[in-house]
Each structure stands twice: as C-alpha cells, then as structure tokens.
Design a protein around this motif. Sequence first.
Motif, PDB file in Angstrom:
ATOM      1  N   PHE A  53       0.234  -1.541   0.569  1.00  0.00           N
ATOM      2  CA  PHE A  53      -0.235  -0.231  -0.096  1.00  0.00           C
ATOM      3  C   PHE A  53       0.547   1.363  -0.554  1.00  0.00           C
ATOM      4  O   PHE A  53       0.274   2.261   0.206  1.00  0.00           O
ATOM      5  CB  PHE A  53      -0.975  -0.423   1.093  1.00  0.00           C
ATOM      6  N   ARG A  54       1.931   1.038  -0.019  1.00  0.00           N
ATOM      7  CA  ARG A  54       3.486   2.387   0.305  1.00  0.00           C
ATOM      8  C   ARG A  54       3.201   3.407  -1.460  1.00  0.00           C
ATOM      9  O   ARG A  54       3.590   2.255  -2.130  1.00  0.00           O
ATOM     10  CB  ARG A  54       4.050   1.976   0.422  1.00  0.00           C
ATOM     11  N   GLY A  55       3.355   3.834  -1.234  1.00  0.00           N
ATOM     12  CA  GLY A  55       3.547   5.257  -2.530  1.00  0.00           C
ATOM     13  C   GLY A  55       2.351   5.657  -2.450  1.00  0.00           C
ATOM     14  O   GLY A  55       1.796   6.449  -4.227  1.00  0.00           O
ATOM     15  N   ARG A  56       1.459   5.386  -2.654  1.00  0.00           N
ATOM     16  CA  ARG A  56       0.081   5.654  -3.250  1.00  0.00           C
ATOM     17  C   ARG A  56      -1.208   7.010  -2.114  1.00  0.00           C
ATOM     18  O   ARG A  56      -2.126   7.289  -2.002  1.00  0.00           O
ATOM     19  CB  ARG A  56      -1.218   4.421  -2.398  1.00  0.00           C
ATOM     20  N   GLY A  57      -0.031   7.169  -0.829  1.00  0.00           N
ATOM     21  CA  GLY A  57      -0.582   8.696  -0.217  1.00  0.00           C
ATOM     22  C   GLY A  57      -1.503   8.600   1.242  1.00  0.00           C
ATOM     23  O   GLY A  57      -1.796   8.971   1.744  1.00  0.00           O
ATOM     24  N   LEU A  58      -1.422   6.699   1.248  1.00  0.00           N
ATOM     25  CA  LEU A  58      -2.371   6.368   2.978  1.00  0.00           C
ATOM     26  C   LEU A  58      -1.604   7.307   3.923  1.00  0.00           C
ATOM     27  O   LEU A  58      -2.009   7.104   5.252  1.00  0.00           O
ATOM     28  CB  LEU A  58      -2.562   5.024   2.617  1.00  0.00           C
ATOM     29  N   GLY A  59      -0.277   6.784   3.935  1.00  0.00           N
ATOM     30  CA  GLY A  59       0.600   6.926   5.278  1.00  0.00           C
ATOM     31  C   GLY A  59       0.631   8.285   5.240  1.00  0.00           C
ATOM     32  O   GLY A  59       0.376   8.548   6.440  1.00  0.00           O
ATOM     33  N   ALA A  60       0.129   9.624   3.916  1.00  0.00           N
ATOM     34  CA  ALA A  60       0.007  10.400   4.727  1.00  0.00           C
ATOM     35  C   ALA A  60      -1.614  10.900   5.294  1.00  0.00           C
ATOM     36  O   ALA A  60      -2.086  10.668   6.531  1.00  0.00           O
ATOM     37  CB  ALA A  60       0.162  11.208   3.432  1.00  0.00           C
ATOM     38  N   LEU A  61      -2.789   9.494   5.248  1.00  0.00           N
ATOM     39  CA  LEU A  61      -3.673   9.602   5.446  1.00  0.00           C
ATOM     40  C   LEU A  61      -4.317   9.397   7.036  1.00  0.00           C
ATOM     41  O   LEU A  61      -4.870   9.726   7.700  1.00  0.00           O
ATOM     42  CB  LEU A  61      -4.777   8.825   4.293  1.00  0.00           C
ATOM     43  N   VAL A  62      -3.413   8.522   7.015  1.00  0.00           N
ATOM     44  CA  VAL A  62      -3.195   7.725   8.968  1.00  0.00           C
ATOM     45  C   VAL A  62      -2.839   8.717   8.836  1.00  0.00           C
ATOM     46  O   VAL A  62      -2.935   9.281  10.408  1.00  0.00           O
ATOM     47  CB  VAL A  62      -1.607   6.569   8.497  1.00  0.00           C
ATOM     48  N   LEU A  63      -1.643   9.410   9.274  1.00  0.00           N
ATOM     49  CA  LEU A  63      -1.304  10.436   9.362  1.00  0.00           C
ATOM     50  C   LEU A  63      -1.832  11.427   9.832  1.00  0.00           C
ATOM     51  O   LEU A  63      -1.649  12.123  10.797  1.00  0.00           O
ATOM     52  CB  LEU A  63       0.374  11.385   8.776  1.00  0.00           C
ATOM     53  N   THR A  64      -2.751  11.491   9.049  1.00  0.00           N
ATOM     54  CA  THR A  64      -3.850  13.153   9.277  1.00  0.00           C
ATOM     55  C   THR A  64      -4.933  12.214  10.460  1.00  0.00           C
ATOM     56  O   THR A  64      -5.394  13.456  10.953  1.00  0.00           O
ATOM     57  CB  THR A  64      -4.658  13.290   8.114  1.00  0.00           C
ATOM     58  N   GLU A  65      -4.941  11.443  10.205  1.00  0.00           N
ATOM     59  CA  GLU A  65      -6.509  10.527  10.883  1.00  0.00           C
ATOM     60  C   GLU A  65      -5.608  11.038  12.555  1.00  0.00           C
ATOM     61  O   GLU A  65      -6.093  11.134  13.351  1.00  0.00           O
ATOM     62  CB  GLU A  65      -6.259   9.324  10.806  1.00  0.00           C
ATOM     63  N   VAL A  66      -4.268  10.571  12.656  1.00  0.00           N
ATOM     64  CA  VAL A  66      -3.472  10.557  14.252  1.00  0.00           C
ATOM     65  C   VAL A  66      -3.197  12.073  14.828  1.00  0.00           C
ATOM     66  O   VAL A  66      -3.764  12.247  15.231  1.00  0.00           O
ATOM     67  CB  VAL A  66      -1.545  10.385  13.893  1.00  0.00           C
ATOM     68  N   GLU A  67      -3.061  13.044  13.623  1.00  0.00           N
ATOM     69  CA  GLU A  67      -3.496  14.696  13.451  1.00  0.00           C
ATOM     70  C   GLU A  67      -4.390  14.574  14.161  1.00  0.00           C
ATOM     71  O   GLU A  67      -5.063  15.856  15.377  1.00  0.00           O
ATOM     72  CB  GLU A  67      -3.143  15.586  12.896  1.00  0.00           C
ATOM     73  N   ARG A  68      -5.827  14.222  13.714  1.00  0.00           N
ATOM     74  CA  ARG A  68      -7.027  14.569  14.636  1.00  0.00           C
ATOM     75  C   ARG A  68      -7.274  13.681  15.503  1.00  0.00           C
ATOM     76  O   ARG A  68      -8.118  14.059  16.130  1.00  0.00           O
ATOM     77  CB  ARG A  68      -7.955  13.713  12.631  1.00  0.00           C
ATOM     78  N   PHE A  69      -7.001  12.115  16.034  1.00  0.00           N
ATOM     79  CA  PHE A  69      -7.173  11.695  17.300  1.00  0.00           C
ATOM     80  C   PHE A  69      -6.366  13.076  18.388  1.00  0.00           C
ATOM     81  O   PHE A  69      -6.612  13.070  19.054  1.00  0.00           O
ATOM     82  CB  PHE A  69      -6.058  10.691  16.834  1.00  0.00           C
ATOM     83  N   ALA A  70      -5.185  13.423  17.958  1.00  0.00           N
ATOM     84  CA  ALA A  70      -4.434  13.885  18.884  1.00  0.00           C
ATOM     85  C   ALA A  70      -5.200  15.342  18.879  1.00  0.00           C
ATOM     86  O   ALA A  70      -5.258  15.713  20.288  1.00  0.00           O
ATOM     87  CB  ALA A  70      -3.423  14.654  18.241  1.00  0.00           C
ATOM     88  N   SER A  71      -5.640  15.807  18.239  1.00  0.00           N
ATOM     89  CA  SER A  71      -7.010  17.161  18.043  1.00  0.00           C
ATOM     90  C   SER A  71      -7.568  17.019  19.082  1.00  0.00           C
ATOM     91  O   SER A  71      -8.358  17.896  19.593  1.00  0.00           O
ATOM     92  CB  SER A  71      -7.401  17.635  16.983  1.00  0.00           C
ATOM     93  N   HIS A  72      -8.961  15.594  18.518  1.00  0.00           N
ATOM     94  CA  HIS A  72      -9.902  15.380  19.725  1.00  0.00           C
ATOM     95  C   HIS A  72      -9.811  14.848  20.705  1.00  0.00           C
ATOM     96  O   HIS A  72      -9.744  15.289  22.165  1.00  0.00           O
ATOM     97  CB  HIS A  72     -10.385  13.990  19.333  1.00  0.00           C
ATOM     98  N   LEU A  73      -7.834  14.412  21.537  1.00  0.00           N
ATOM     99  CA  LEU A  73      -8.048  14.394  22.834  1.00  0.00           C
ATOM    100  C   LEU A  73      -7.148  15.844  23.127  1.00  0.00           C
ATOM    101  O   LEU A  73      -6.633  15.997  24.849  1.00  0.00           O
ATOM    102  CB  LEU A  73      -6.250  13.906  22.833  1.00  0.00           C
ATOM    103  N   GLU A  74      -7.195  17.033  22.318  1.00  0.00           N
ATOM    104  CA  GLU A  74      -7.181  18.419  22.732  1.00  0.00           C
ATOM    105  C   GLU A  74      -5.254  18.193  22.484  1.00  0.00           C
ATOM    106  O   GLU A  74      -4.535  19.513  24.199  1.00  0.00           O
ATOM    107  CB  GLU A  74      -7.657  18.863  24.015  1.00  0.00           C
ATOM    108  N   TYR A  75      -4.792  17.644  21.861  1.00  0.00           N
ATOM    109  CA  TYR A  75      -3.373  17.823  22.179  1.00  0.00           C
ATOM    110  C   TYR A  75      -2.997  19.103  21.073  1.00  0.00           C
ATOM    111  O   TYR A  75      -3.034  18.449  19.588  1.00  0.00           O
ATOM    112  CB  TYR A  75      -2.424  16.501  22.194  1.00  0.00           C
ATOM    113  N   PRO A  76      -2.077  19.962  21.186  1.00  0.00           N
ATOM    114  CA  PRO A  76      -1.850  21.073  20.371  1.00  0.00           C
ATOM    115  C   PRO A  76      -0.752  20.696  19.547  1.00  0.00           C
ATOM    116  O   PRO A  76      -0.441  21.370  18.709  1.00  0.00           O
ATOM    117  CB  PRO A  76      -1.264  22.272  21.080  1.00  0.00           C
TER     118      PRO A  76
END
Length: 149
Positions: free
Chosen positions: A71-94
């Motif tokens: 699955f590498r080279g398709r931009g999915l790693g960036a999407l997973v990283l974005t989801e981690v960032e959403r998770f951090a935002s939801h937990l109120e980590y800046p």
Amino acid sequence: MEGLMVELAEAGNVTPGHPDIRQRMECSPKARFTKHYVARHEGIEIGFVAVDVIPEADFLVLYELFILASFRGRGLGALVLTEVERFASHLEYPCITLYPSPLEPHFPVERLVAWYRRQGYSQRKESPLELEKRIAIDRQNPGLRQCRA
C-alpha cells in the motif's frame, strides 16, 4: 486523494488479520500510556500505528507508523498521519512529536525525515533529533493544554 478516508481501530478491540501487521504490533513495545491501532482503508487493513497518550504531557507522541509494503506510495501513509492528527486534536493535544526512525533496516532516515517535513513537521527546539507539528484543537472542544514554544 480527495475523498479517501482511513480509520484507526484500537488494537485491543480488534485482532489484525494481516500477518505483517500482527508481527509489527507484537514487536512494538507497549508502555503504560501506549495505544496500538490498526489502520484501515475502505475496510482493508493497511497498517499499524502506536502512540503514547500521556495525560500530563502537552503533546501526543507518535511512536510508530507502519504501512504495508503493498500500500506504500499511494498517499495512504499521509492519510493515516492525518487521522493521527485528528485523534490528537480530539484529545486536545496541540502538538505531535516523533523521533523519525525507519522500520526497514535499509531505508534512509533522511528520506523519512523529508517525508515528515512534507507533511508539515519540523525540528523540535528542545530535542533536535525529534520532529513536531502543531495542530489545531477542535473548536468544539477547546483544550487547556498549550504546546511549549
């Protein structure tokens, strides 16, 4: 990549079906505040994420992000990283911090650092070997945490 989504399922609630993800999870250390997640895209397992959710810290630690080779080279790693960032935002980590370390033995660390920089991460002032990214706190749930400048 517009419209593509990934989801993170806490590993305690799901057993990964893919042997490479299962092996990665078993090899990944788990400390008191570490949480493991299986990443899925369109219902298919694509990777694994480990984060440290430390209550008294002013940042979330991204400990490990692994995407299956197929699955590498398709931009999915960036999407997973974005989801981690959403998770951090939801937990109120800046902030999210990480220590870029390739999981593949011959993968150049410079290439990994360059990838994280393209995703908006920069060198931490407090620890030059680590990277960080400031993220917006969800306005619906304003947080009390503040990232050190």
